[in-house]
Design an enzyme around this catalytic site. Structure first.
Site, PDB file in Angstrom:
ATOM      1  N   LYS A 198       0.843  -1.129   0.494  1.00 57.15           N
ATOM      2  CA  LYS A 198       0.037  -0.247   0.126  1.00 57.15           C
ATOM      3  C   LYS A 198       0.762   1.196  -0.531  1.00 57.15           C
ATOM      4  O   LYS A 198       1.210   2.269  -0.942  1.00 57.15           O
ATOM      5  CB  LYS A 198      -1.403   0.424   0.813  1.00 57.15           C
ATOM      6  CG  LYS A 198      -1.828  -1.008   1.488  1.00 57.15           C
ATOM      7  CD  LYS A 198      -3.178  -0.888   2.440  1.00 57.15           C
ATOM      8  CE  LYS A 198      -2.004  -1.525   3.920  1.00 57.15           C
ATOM      9  NZ  LYS A 198      -1.330  -2.363   3.826  1.00 57.15           N
ATOM     10  N   THR A 199       1.696   0.979   1.663  1.00 59.30           N
ATOM     11  CA  THR A 199       2.864   2.707   1.220  1.00 59.30           C
ATOM     12  C   THR A 199       3.547   2.581  -0.138  1.00 59.30           C
ATOM     13  O   THR A 199       3.662   3.828  -0.616  1.00 59.30           O
ATOM     14  CB  THR A 199       3.271   2.608   2.185  1.00 59.30           C
ATOM     15  OG1 THR A 199       2.906   2.631   2.935  1.00 59.30           O
ATOM     16  CG2 THR A 199       3.655   3.606   2.501  1.00 59.30           C
ATOM     17  N   ASP A 220      -2.467   7.606   3.465  1.00 55.53           N
ATOM     18  CA  ASP A 220      -1.537   6.718   3.879  1.00 55.53           C
ATOM     19  C   ASP A 220      -1.988   5.902   5.614  1.00 55.53           C
ATOM     20  O   ASP A 220      -2.635   7.195   6.214  1.00 55.53           O
ATOM     21  CB  ASP A 220       0.007   6.489   4.524  1.00 55.53           C
ATOM     22  CG  ASP A 220       0.256   4.807   4.422  1.00 55.53           C
ATOM     23  OD1 ASP A 220      -0.479   4.057   4.206  1.00 55.53           O
ATOM     24  OD2 ASP A 220       1.497   4.587   4.145  1.00 55.53           O
ATOM     25  N   GLU A 221      -2.042   5.039   5.858  1.00 53.50           N
ATOM     26  CA  GLU A 221      -2.560   4.340   7.012  1.00 53.50           C
ATOM     27  C   GLU A 221      -4.219   5.366   7.156  1.00 53.50           C
ATOM     28  O   GLU A 221      -4.728   5.270   8.981  1.00 53.50           O
ATOM     29  CB  GLU A 221      -2.052   4.627   8.129  1.00 53.50           C
ATOM     30  CG  GLU A 221      -0.352   4.840   7.975  1.00 53.50           C
ATOM     31  CD  GLU A 221      -0.304   2.962   8.642  1.00 53.50           C
ATOM     32  OE1 GLU A 221      -1.112   2.094   9.185  1.00 53.50           O
ATOM     33  OE2 GLU A 221       0.900   2.028   8.130  1.00 53.50           O
ATOM     34  N   GLN A 257      -5.607  -2.888  10.674  1.00 50.59           N
ATOM     35  CA  GLN A 257      -4.454  -2.564  11.517  1.00 50.59           C
ATOM     36  C   GLN A 257      -5.409  -1.454  12.054  1.00 50.59           C
ATOM     37  O   GLN A 257      -4.202  -0.192  12.608  1.00 50.59           O
ATOM     38  CB  GLN A 257      -3.183  -2.203  10.880  1.00 50.59           C
ATOM     39  CG  GLN A 257      -2.871  -3.556   9.844  1.00 50.59           C
ATOM     40  CD  GLN A 257      -1.326  -3.565   9.096  1.00 50.59           C
ATOM     41  OE1 GLN A 257      -0.317  -3.116   9.162  1.00 50.59           O
ATOM     42  NE2 GLN A 257      -1.621  -3.706   7.771  1.00 50.59           N
ATOM     43  N   ARG A 290       4.502  -6.522  11.223  1.00 53.70           N
ATOM     44  CA  ARG A 290       6.381  -6.273  10.649  1.00 53.70           C
ATOM     45  C   ARG A 290       7.734  -6.720  10.388  1.00 53.70           C
ATOM     46  O   ARG A 290       8.977  -6.494   9.601  1.00 53.70           O
ATOM     47  CB  ARG A 290       6.912  -5.188  11.643  1.00 53.70           C
ATOM     48  CG  ARG A 290       5.811  -4.726  12.439  1.00 53.70           C
ATOM     49  CD  ARG A 290       5.429  -3.276  11.423  1.00 53.70           C
ATOM     50  NE  ARG A 290       4.186  -3.906  10.758  1.00 53.70           N
ATOM     51  CZ  ARG A 290       3.598  -3.739   9.955  1.00 53.70           C
ATOM     52  NH1 ARG A 290       4.623  -2.582   9.661  1.00 53.70           N
ATOM     53  NH2 ARG A 290       2.436  -4.577   9.589  1.00 53.70           N
TER      54      ARG A 290
HETATM   55  P1  ATP Z   1       1.841  -2.090   5.884  1.00 49.40           P
HETATM   56  O1  ATP Z   1       0.171  -2.693   5.771  1.00 49.40           O
HETATM   57  O2  ATP Z   1       2.292  -2.916   6.756  1.00 49.40           O
HETATM   58  O3  ATP Z   1       1.709  -0.430   5.865  1.00 49.40           O
HETATM   59  P2  ATP Z   1       2.001  -1.371   2.994  1.00 49.40           P
HETATM   60  O4  ATP Z   1       1.102  -2.649   2.915  1.00 49.40           O
HETATM   61  O5  ATP Z   1       2.153  -0.705   2.933  1.00 49.40           O
HETATM   62  O6  ATP Z   1       2.340  -2.923   4.734  1.00 49.40           O
HETATM   63  P3  ATP Z   1       4.812  -2.032   1.705  1.00 49.40           P
HETATM   64  O7  ATP Z   1       5.224  -1.711   3.310  1.00 49.40           O
HETATM   65  O8  ATP Z   1       4.738  -0.667   0.563  1.00 49.40           O
HETATM   66  O9  ATP Z   1       3.367  -2.330   2.600  1.00 49.40           O
HETATM   67  O10 ATP Z   1       5.075  -3.425   1.115  1.00 49.40           O
HETATM   68  C1  ATP Z   1       5.783  -4.324   1.849  1.00 49.40           C
HETATM   69  C2  ATP Z   1       7.306  -4.224   1.293  1.00 49.40           C
HETATM   70  O11 ATP Z   1       6.815  -5.462  -0.057  1.00 49.40           O
HETATM   71  C3  ATP Z   1       7.825  -3.896   0.731  1.00 49.40           C
HETATM   72  O12 ATP Z   1       9.061  -4.290   0.796  1.00 49.40           O
HETATM   73  C4  ATP Z   1       7.975  -3.830  -0.492  1.00 49.40           C
HETATM   74  O13 ATP Z   1       9.289  -3.497  -1.519  1.00 49.40           O
HETATM   75  C5  ATP Z   1       7.156  -4.875  -1.403  1.00 49.40           C
HETATM   76  N1  ATP Z   1       6.780  -4.847  -2.363  1.00 49.40           N
HETATM   77  C6  ATP Z   1       5.560  -3.960  -2.217  1.00 49.40           C
HETATM   78  N2  ATP Z   1       4.906  -4.356  -3.859  1.00 49.40           N
HETATM   79  C7  ATP Z   1       5.599  -5.180  -4.690  1.00 49.40           C
HETATM   80  C8  ATP Z   1       6.472  -5.235  -5.586  1.00 49.40           C
HETATM   81  N3  ATP Z   1       5.006  -5.523  -6.074  1.00 49.40           N
HETATM   82  N4  ATP Z   1       6.828  -6.049  -5.624  1.00 49.40           N
HETATM   83  C9  ATP Z   1       8.134  -6.335  -4.963  1.00 49.40           C
HETATM   84  N5  ATP Z   1       7.701  -5.911  -3.653  1.00 49.40           N
HETATM   85  C10 ATP Z   1       6.892  -5.196  -3.520  1.00 49.40           C
HETATM   86 MG    MG Z   2       2.277   0.652   4.831  1.00 50.52          MG
END
Ligand code: ATP
Ligand code: MG
Length: 707
Positions: free
Chosen positions: A47-48, A240-241, A271, A635
């Site tokens: 997402k981020t 975000d969040e 979350q 995490r």
């Molecule tokens: P959270 O809910 O904990 O905030 P998130 O959904 O925001 O998590 P991110 O932090 O954006 O997730 O991504 C998690 C990890 O996965 C990061 O290390 C990111 O670089 C990797 N990632 C996300 N999408 C891809 C992709 N399409 N290919 C490779 N790596 C990815």
């Molecule tokens: Mg995130």
């Protein structure tokens, strides 16, 4: 498939954003620029990453950076986003973006158009300590705090939290007085001081943290000119969040989004962990009701964690009733089993964690920055800090009190600011009562009024205090002293060409060290505090000596102390450090190795789940605690350790501890049990010999008289 038009952007000659590194759903979210969009997806699904890529894509499309607002939950998360963006779009574009937290956005809007908020140009933003101070004095004036012996004292945190909740729901002090709103004695007391607290804020020409969001929402709602101005400034909003936004944050967003509705939010209902602070998960779950045109995008794959971690997370969160059904599908393969580690007692748990971390670093060559220790309450950090210190392992505490948060350092910085940036009213307010000069909130209110009436700074008002009518003799004396002190220091600075030398003389003149010791007690801790002040003064001196010009850019330099608190000196290369963090402040972050300590009933979930106390603003909620544990688990990238102790010493008594219900909910096989009870056991005899050794060491450090 559409790829970015790289030549379109004036900002970004060497773009490194590549849409091919996203999966099709992520890409769809990135490319959907107009209209409301909700990305609702589990932890680690990118997402981020979608937000940062979307910003980069928008810049490439030629959308001006300063029309894009991206909001994150903490300053740290916002900094990380900016760093990632710098790599993709270059420093200049990243700097022009409006990227920060709701509070930093609010502060920026208020500073720019302070008159809309009926604030003076240099209004102050109070920190938590100031808020406590004002609340305490409002309580005292109402005769309910620190009264006669036996009178009940109220927990300031619980009172200020209630006021904060009301403010964020737009409940006025008058409405709060309504007995129908009072569920406990605490509500009554908070209602009594809410009005006086607000009056004090107004008299000071100051705002608190909540105002940075609520008052923005109110002005956007009530002032069409202001609304038109800001809508014209900010065209694209991203959050975000989003699951942890509260009502006033939602109002700010919906007013700013207007009919354009360019609002892009990402989050995960699993979350949502700030319900106790007034966050409304309905903001995310009802997004498509508020914005019927909304596109809803779900991301299913988890890129962060190995399968054993995602399995654990899925089994845990499925127990919650109130949630959108979704599972994390790991993209990674392999991975080590999740470990449940049981020690005989609390000390054994900390020792095991310390040794394990040392082994990871020395034997497995894992960088300390890839390791995190997470816990439910900040007081759990102490034991881990001690064991890491014993092993000589560097660590940082996220969201905890860091070096420059110490009161005495803030006091010294305030003195420095009074001298080099004398129009900084906030610094003057702080320095005025260091040490206490009997200048209370009422006097400050009068000073602010006078300063505003004559368009002068607070410090100039202090210098002219003789002309201000109605001041108490004691306060008048205090102001005269302070004015003299500052004038003398300014004179010294002109002679010696050194602001730091002048500050040193000020500190001596007010016997700063003596007052500090009076406040905090003498001894080793006081010496350490003084050593920290010396450290600060030396780093100010280094800056002064380094600057070429006669007038160094002090304001930039001093601002860094507020922003970059975790570095002790600008020249220092950041040392890789193990991170210690509460589960709450770990949100959004990730580490290859994660330890969650204290997985016991009464710790995780917190004991208030089973016995809500009156002073808790919101009684514990088991589902929210489970979500918090879920945040912690997710995490971890590679390895996860869930540790607990069989017994713990509390208030001098050794108590049996039960493993957390969340561990017991995990099906067999999801966690491998590892009992370190005997390995780390420590006998009574050994405790005695350790204590003796410690006392002997201490004795050796105490100088004998005459030395
Ligand atoms: P959270 O809910 O904990 O905030 P998130 O959904 O925001 O998590 P991110 O932090 O954006 O997730 O991504 C998690 C990890 O996965 C990061 O290390 C990111 O670089 C990797 N990632 C996300 N999408 C891809 C992709 N399409 N290919 C490779 N790596 C990815
Ligand atoms: Mg995130």
């Amino acid at each position: 498939m559409m790829l970015a038009a790289r030549s379109a952007s004036p900002y970004n000659p060497a773009a490194r954003m590549d849409l091919r590194t996203l999966n099709p759903d992520q890409r769809r979210a990135v490319l959907q620029i107009d209209g409301p969009v909700l990305v609702l997806a589990g932890a680690g699904s990118g997402k981020t990453r979608v937000i940062t890529h979307r910003i980069a894509y928008m810049l490439e499309q030629g959308i001006p950076a300063d029309t894009i607002v991206a909001l994150s939950f903490t300053n740290k998360a916002a900094d990380e986003m900016r760093e990632r963006l710098e790599k993709m779009v270059g420093k200049q574009a990243a700097e022009e973006l409006v990227l920060g937290t709701f509070h930093s956005l609010g502060a920026r809007m208020m500073r720019e158009r302070y008159a809309d908020f009926e604030l003076p140009p240099r209004f102050s933003i109070l920190d938590q300590g100031d808020v406590y101070g004002l609340t305490r004095s409002a309580l005292r004036d109402a005769g309910i705090y620190g009264g006669r012996d036996g009178e009940r004292r109220y927990d300031l945190g619980a009172i200020t939290q209630r006021i904060s909740l009301w403010k964020n729901e737009f409940i006025t002090p008058e409405q709060a007085l309504d007995p129908a709103r009072h569920e406990s004695e605490y509500d009554e007391v908070a209602a009594m001081v809410y009005g006086p607290y607000e009056d004090r804020l107004k008299a000071l020409g100051a705002v608190d943290f909540d105002d940075l969001v609520c008052r923005i929402a109110t002005v956007l709602r009530d002032d069409p000119d202001a609304l038109a101005y800001w809508r014209n400034r900010f065209h694209y909003l991203m959050v975000d969040e989003y699951q942890d936004t509260n009502q006033s944050q939602f109002e700010v967003l919906s007013h700013l989004a207007g009919t354009r509705e360019n609002l892009f939010v990402v989050g995960d209902d699993d979350q949502a962990i700030y319900g106790w602070r007034g966050a409304k998960v309905t903001n995310i779950l009802g997004f498509d009701l508020y914005f019927p045109e909304a596109q809803v995008i779900k991301l299913e794959q988890n890129y962060r964690s190995c399968p054993p971690v995602t399995t654990c997370a899925n089994h845990l969160i499925v127990r919650n009733q109130k949630r959108h059904d979704k599972v994390l599908r790991p993209q990674r393969i392999g991975g080590e089993p999740v470990r449940e580690v049981v020690a005989a007692d609390g000390a054994g748990e900390a020792r095991w964690v310390g040794r394990k971390i040392r082994n990871l670093i020395t034997e497995e060559r894992i960088s300390p920055r890839d390791i995190a220790v997470l816990y439910r309450s900040s007081k759990q950090a102490r034991a881990i800090e001690e064991t890491l210190q014993e092993h000589g392992i560097e660590y940082q505490i996220l969201g905890g009190q860091t070096f420059y948060d110490q009161k005495q350092l803030k006091d010294v910085l305030a003195y420095m600011r009074v001298l080099v940036t004398p129009r900084d009213d906030q610094a003057v307010r702080r320095a005025l009562n260091v040490p206490s000069r009997g200048v209370g909130a009422k006097t400050i209110g009068k000073l602010v009024e006078y300063a505003n009436a004559y368009g002068i700074s607070l410090l100039d008002a202090v210098h002219r205090s003789e002309d201000i009518p109605g001041l108490q003799p004691r306060a008048r004396r205090g102001l005269r002293d302070f004015s003299g002190l500052v004038r003398r220091a300014q004179g010294r600075r002109r002679v010696t060409h050194s602001a730091v030398a002048a500050v040193r003389e000020m500190l001596e003149a007010v016997q700063f060290r003596k007052h500090m010791t009076k406040e905090t007690g003498a001894g080793k801790a006081a010496n350490q505090r003084w050593a920290n002040i010396e450290f600060l003064l030396r780093s100010l001196e280094r800056f002064e000596n380094r600057s070429q010009s006669a007038s160094p850019r002090w304001s930039d330099f001093l601002n860094r102390f507020d922003l970059k608190r975790d570095k002790q000196d600008d020249n220092d290369e950041p040392v890789p450090k193990v991170t210690l963090a509460t589960l709450h402040s770990s949100k959004g972050l990730e580490w290859p190795m994660v330890f969650i300590i204290g997985c016991e009933e009464g710790v995780m979930p917190h004991k208030r789940v089973d016995s809500p106390r009156m002073s808790d603003a919101i009684a514990g909620d088991e589902e929210e605690e489970r979500r918090l544990f879920y945040v912690g688990i997710t995490r971890a990238r590679d390895r996860l350790f869930l540790t607990r102790a069989r017994t713990r010493i509390e208030r001098g008594r050794q108590l049996e501890r039960r493993s957390s219900r969340f561990l017991r909910e995990l099906p067999e096989g999801t966690c491998t049990l590892y009992d370190v009870g005997q390995e780390e056991a420590i006998s009574g005899e050994r405790i005695q010999s350790l204590a003796d050794a410690f006392l002997a060491k201490l004795a050796a450090q105490i100088p004998t008289p005459g030395q």
